[in-house]
Design an enzyme around this catalytic site. Structure first.
Site, PDB file in Angstrom:
ATOM      1  N   LYS A 103       5.790  47.926 -49.199  1.00 39.74           N
ATOM      2  CA  LYS A 103       6.350  49.283 -49.168  1.00 39.74           C
ATOM      3  C   LYS A 103       5.273  50.374 -49.080  1.00 39.74           C
ATOM      4  O   LYS A 103       4.089  50.115 -49.293  1.00 39.74           O
ATOM      5  CB  LYS A 103       7.231  49.482 -50.408  1.00 39.74           C
ATOM      6  CG  LYS A 103       8.481  48.569 -50.421  1.00 39.74           C
ATOM      7  CD  LYS A 103       9.417  48.952 -51.563  1.00 39.74           C
ATOM      8  CE  LYS A 103      10.651  48.049 -51.564  1.00 39.74           C
ATOM      9  NZ  LYS A 103      11.641  48.499 -52.581  1.00 39.74           N
TER      10      LYS A 103
ATOM     11  N   TYR B 115      19.144  49.451 -45.444  1.00 38.98           N
ATOM     12  CA  TYR B 115      19.667  49.532 -46.810  1.00 38.98           C
ATOM     13  C   TYR B 115      21.156  49.899 -46.854  1.00 38.98           C
ATOM     14  O   TYR B 115      21.637  50.388 -47.878  1.00 38.98           O
ATOM     15  CB  TYR B 115      18.855  50.536 -47.625  1.00 38.98           C
ATOM     16  CG  TYR B 115      17.518  49.991 -48.114  1.00 38.98           C
ATOM     17  CD1 TYR B 115      17.469  48.894 -48.974  1.00 38.98           C
ATOM     18  CD2 TYR B 115      16.320  50.589 -47.743  1.00 38.98           C
ATOM     19  CE1 TYR B 115      16.260  48.399 -49.443  1.00 38.98           C
ATOM     20  CE2 TYR B 115      15.105  50.102 -48.215  1.00 38.98           C
ATOM     21  CZ  TYR B 115      15.088  49.003 -49.069  1.00 38.98           C
ATOM     22  OH  TYR B 115      13.890  48.523 -49.544  1.00 38.98           O
TER      23      TYR B 115
ATOM     24  N   PHE C 225      20.926  56.338 -55.808  1.00 37.62           N
ATOM     25  CA  PHE C 225      19.518  56.448 -55.404  1.00 37.62           C
ATOM     26  C   PHE C 225      19.294  56.243 -53.913  1.00 37.62           C
ATOM     27  O   PHE C 225      18.145  56.209 -53.462  1.00 37.62           O
ATOM     28  CB  PHE C 225      18.661  55.477 -56.220  1.00 37.62           C
ATOM     29  CG  PHE C 225      19.080  54.023 -56.112  1.00 37.62           C
ATOM     30  CD1 PHE C 225      18.701  53.249 -55.031  1.00 37.62           C
ATOM     31  CD2 PHE C 225      19.858  53.442 -57.109  1.00 37.62           C
ATOM     32  CE1 PHE C 225      19.081  51.911 -54.931  1.00 37.62           C
ATOM     33  CE2 PHE C 225      20.245  52.095 -57.018  1.00 37.62           C
ATOM     34  CZ  PHE C 225      19.847  51.348 -55.919  1.00 37.62           C
TER      35      PHE C 225
ATOM     36  N   ARG D  46      10.895  35.722 -54.603  1.00 32.66           N
ATOM     37  CA  ARG D  46      11.480  36.558 -55.659  1.00 32.66           C
ATOM     38  C   ARG D  46      10.748  36.345 -56.980  1.00 32.66           C
ATOM     39  O   ARG D  46      10.570  37.281 -57.755  1.00 32.66           O
ATOM     40  CB  ARG D  46      12.979  36.295 -55.786  1.00 32.66           C
ATOM     41  CG  ARG D  46      13.726  36.843 -54.562  1.00 32.66           C
ATOM     42  CD  ARG D  46      15.213  36.813 -54.708  1.00 32.66           C
ATOM     43  NE  ARG D  46      15.723  37.756 -55.688  1.00 32.66           N
ATOM     44  CZ  ARG D  46      15.836  39.065 -55.502  1.00 32.66           C
ATOM     45  NH1 ARG D  46      15.435  39.617 -54.359  1.00 32.66           N
ATOM     46  NH2 ARG D  46      16.332  39.836 -56.431  1.00 32.66           N
TER      47      ARG D  46
ATOM     48  N   THR E 237      12.849  43.941 -60.296  1.00 32.90           N
ATOM     49  CA  THR E 237      12.899  45.193 -59.525  1.00 32.90           C
ATOM     50  C   THR E 237      12.161  46.315 -60.232  1.00 32.90           C
ATOM     51  O   THR E 237      11.383  47.050 -59.621  1.00 32.90           O
ATOM     52  CB  THR E 237      14.375  45.612 -59.302  1.00 32.90           C
ATOM     53  OG1 THR E 237      15.049  44.542 -58.639  1.00 32.90           O
ATOM     54  CG2 THR E 237      14.472  46.876 -58.461  1.00 32.90           C
TER      55      THR E 237
ATOM     56  N   ARG F  98       4.933  42.989 -58.828  1.00 33.59           N
ATOM     57  CA  ARG F  98       5.406  44.281 -59.344  1.00 33.59           C
ATOM     58  C   ARG F  98       4.766  44.629 -60.694  1.00 33.59           C
ATOM     59  O   ARG F  98       4.443  45.788 -60.949  1.00 33.59           O
ATOM     60  CB  ARG F  98       6.928  44.289 -59.413  1.00 33.59           C
ATOM     61  CG  ARG F  98       7.542  44.472 -58.011  1.00 33.59           C
ATOM     62  CD  ARG F  98       8.976  44.107 -57.992  1.00 33.59           C
ATOM     63  NE  ARG F  98       9.655  44.461 -56.738  1.00 33.59           N
ATOM     64  CZ  ARG F  98      10.837  43.973 -56.388  1.00 33.59           C
ATOM     65  NH1 ARG F  98      11.463  43.108 -57.169  1.00 33.59           N
ATOM     66  NH2 ARG F  98      11.400  44.340 -55.248  1.00 33.59           N
TER      67      ARG F  98
ATOM     68  N   ASN G  17       8.169  50.244 -55.856  1.00 34.83           N
ATOM     69  CA  ASN G  17       7.951  48.936 -56.486  1.00 34.83           C
ATOM     70  C   ASN G  17       7.263  47.928 -55.565  1.00 34.83           C
ATOM     71  O   ASN G  17       7.426  46.725 -55.724  1.00 34.83           O
ATOM     72  CB  ASN G  17       9.261  48.405 -57.095  1.00 34.83           C
ATOM     73  CG  ASN G  17      10.313  48.084 -56.057  1.00 34.83           C
ATOM     74  OD1 ASN G  17      10.117  48.360 -54.873  1.00 34.83           O
ATOM     75  ND2 ASN G  17      11.410  47.499 -56.471  1.00 34.83           N
TER      76      ASN G  17
ATOM     77  N   HIS H  63       9.653  44.525 -51.089  1.00 37.54           N
ATOM     78  CA  HIS H  63      11.054  44.120 -50.984  1.00 37.54           C
ATOM     79  C   HIS H  63      11.070  42.647 -50.624  1.00 37.54           C
ATOM     80  O   HIS H  63      10.218  42.198 -49.861  1.00 37.54           O
ATOM     81  CB  HIS H  63      11.768  44.918 -49.883  1.00 37.54           C
ATOM     82  CG  HIS H  63      13.091  44.290 -49.495  1.00 37.54           C
ATOM     83  ND1 HIS H  63      14.248  44.512 -50.189  1.00 37.54           N
ATOM     84  CD2 HIS H  63      13.405  43.402 -48.509  1.00 37.54           C
ATOM     85  CE1 HIS H  63      15.231  43.799 -49.651  1.00 37.54           C
ATOM     86  NE2 HIS H  63      14.742  43.118 -48.633  1.00 37.54           N
TER      87      HIS H  63
ATOM     88  N   GLU I 200      18.014  40.191 -42.275  1.00 37.35           N
ATOM     89  CA  GLU I 200      16.887  41.125 -42.378  1.00 37.35           C
ATOM     90  C   GLU I 200      15.770  40.761 -41.400  1.00 37.35           C
ATOM     91  O   GLU I 200      15.161  41.642 -40.791  1.00 37.35           O
ATOM     92  CB  GLU I 200      16.376  41.147 -43.820  1.00 37.35           C
ATOM     93  CG  GLU I 200      17.405  41.760 -44.775  1.00 37.35           C
ATOM     94  CD  GLU I 200      17.016  41.718 -46.241  1.00 37.35           C
ATOM     95  OE1 GLU I 200      17.801  42.235 -47.064  1.00 37.35           O
ATOM     96  OE2 GLU I 200      15.941  41.190 -46.583  1.00 37.35           O
TER      97      GLU I 200
HETATM   98  P1  CMP Z   1      14.618  46.626 -52.896  1.00 36.01           P
HETATM   99  O1  CMP Z   1      14.485  45.181 -53.193  1.00 36.01           O
HETATM  100  O2  CMP Z   1      13.862  47.136 -51.730  1.00 36.01           O
HETATM  101  O3  CMP Z   1      16.171  46.961 -52.691  1.00 36.01           O
HETATM  102  C1  CMP Z   1      16.749  48.178 -53.072  1.00 36.01           C
HETATM  103  C2  CMP Z   1      15.766  49.091 -53.704  1.00 36.01           C
HETATM  104  O4  CMP Z   1      16.325  50.192 -54.361  1.00 36.01           O
HETATM  105  C3  CMP Z   1      15.004  48.365 -54.777  1.00 36.01           C
HETATM  106  O5  CMP Z   1      14.121  47.445 -54.179  1.00 36.01           O
HETATM  107  C4  CMP Z   1      14.373  49.497 -55.544  1.00 36.01           C
HETATM  108  O6  CMP Z   1      13.125  49.892 -55.015  1.00 36.01           O
HETATM  109  C5  CMP Z   1      15.380  50.601 -55.325  1.00 36.01           C
HETATM  110  N1  CMP Z   1      16.077  50.893 -56.557  1.00 36.01           N
HETATM  111  C6  CMP Z   1      16.819  50.073 -57.272  1.00 36.01           C
HETATM  112  N2  CMP Z   1      17.311  50.700 -58.338  1.00 36.01           N
HETATM  113  C7  CMP Z   1      16.843  51.948 -58.304  1.00 36.01           C
HETATM  114  C8  CMP Z   1      16.975  53.078 -59.124  1.00 36.01           C
HETATM  115  N3  CMP Z   1      17.728  53.032 -60.243  1.00 36.01           N
HETATM  116  N4  CMP Z   1      16.354  54.192 -58.767  1.00 36.01           N
HETATM  117  C9  CMP Z   1      15.608  54.226 -57.637  1.00 36.01           C
HETATM  118  N5  CMP Z   1      15.450  53.180 -56.802  1.00 36.01           N
HETATM  119  C10 CMP Z   1      16.051  52.059 -57.146  1.00 36.01           C
END
Ligand code: CMP
Length: 139
Positions: free
Chosen positions: A10, A50, A58, A86, A92, A103, A113, A116, A127
């Site tokens: 990212k 997404y 969010f 994972r 996450t 992470r 984070n 992905h 994807e």
């Molecule tokens: P990702 O695996 O890329 O898939 C969805 C993304 O949304 C996740 O990683 C986070 O980076 C983001 N995400 C999830 N929960 C939140 C949150 N509460 N606030 C902001 N971003 C979020």
């Protein structure tokens, strides 16, 4: 069984010049990078990617963040690649991630984070196809 999964390094990671550090951790976890490209997603591309999170509060911030800089999209191959990826990514929210995970060691926040990773083999296939042509993947 050998699987393929999809990964994104990212914008928080490319900004901090951590592309190599992240890839090194993926490789150390037994994953092989069989496709990789650095791109700057358009808003439409990020929204499409997404789309499952469209109704989440969010969503707007997530899309803005994902287009705030370049990302590296990758196809990872290996034994149980989806679950293995994972595991090495960690939770996450980096605050909840296990020591030694990408992470925990590198991420800045739940949004920034660092990586992905696909959460199912079905999503992995979708994807991968969203960003790569079959001939761009060299196993
Ligand atoms: P990702 O695996 O890329 O898939 C969805 C993304 O949304 C996740 O990683 C986070 O980076 C983001 N995400 C999830 N929960 C939140 C949150 N509460 N606030 C902001 N971003 C979020």
């Amino acid at each position: 069984t050998t699987e393929r999964t999809f990964s994104i390094i990212k914008p928080d990671a490319t900004r901090r010049n951590l592309t190599g550090a992240v890839t090194k951790m993926l490789e150390a976890a037994g994953l092989r990078v069989v496709a990789s490209k650095r791109i700057h997603m358009t808003q439409e591309q990020a929204e499409g990617f997404y789309a499952v999170h469209k109704e989440r509060p969010f969503f707007g911030e997530l899309v803005s963040f994902m287009i705030s800089g370049p990302v590296v999209v990758q196809v990872l191959e290996g034994e149980n690649a989806m679950a293995r990826n994972r595991e090495v990514m960690g939770a996450t929210n980096p605050a909840n991630a296990e020591p030694g995970t990408i992470r925990k060691e590198l991420a800045e926040s739940i949004e920034a984070n660092t990586v992905h990773g696909s959460d199912s083999l079905e999503n992995a296939a979708t994807e991968i196809a969203y960003f790569f042509k079959p001939e761009e993947i060299v196993g």
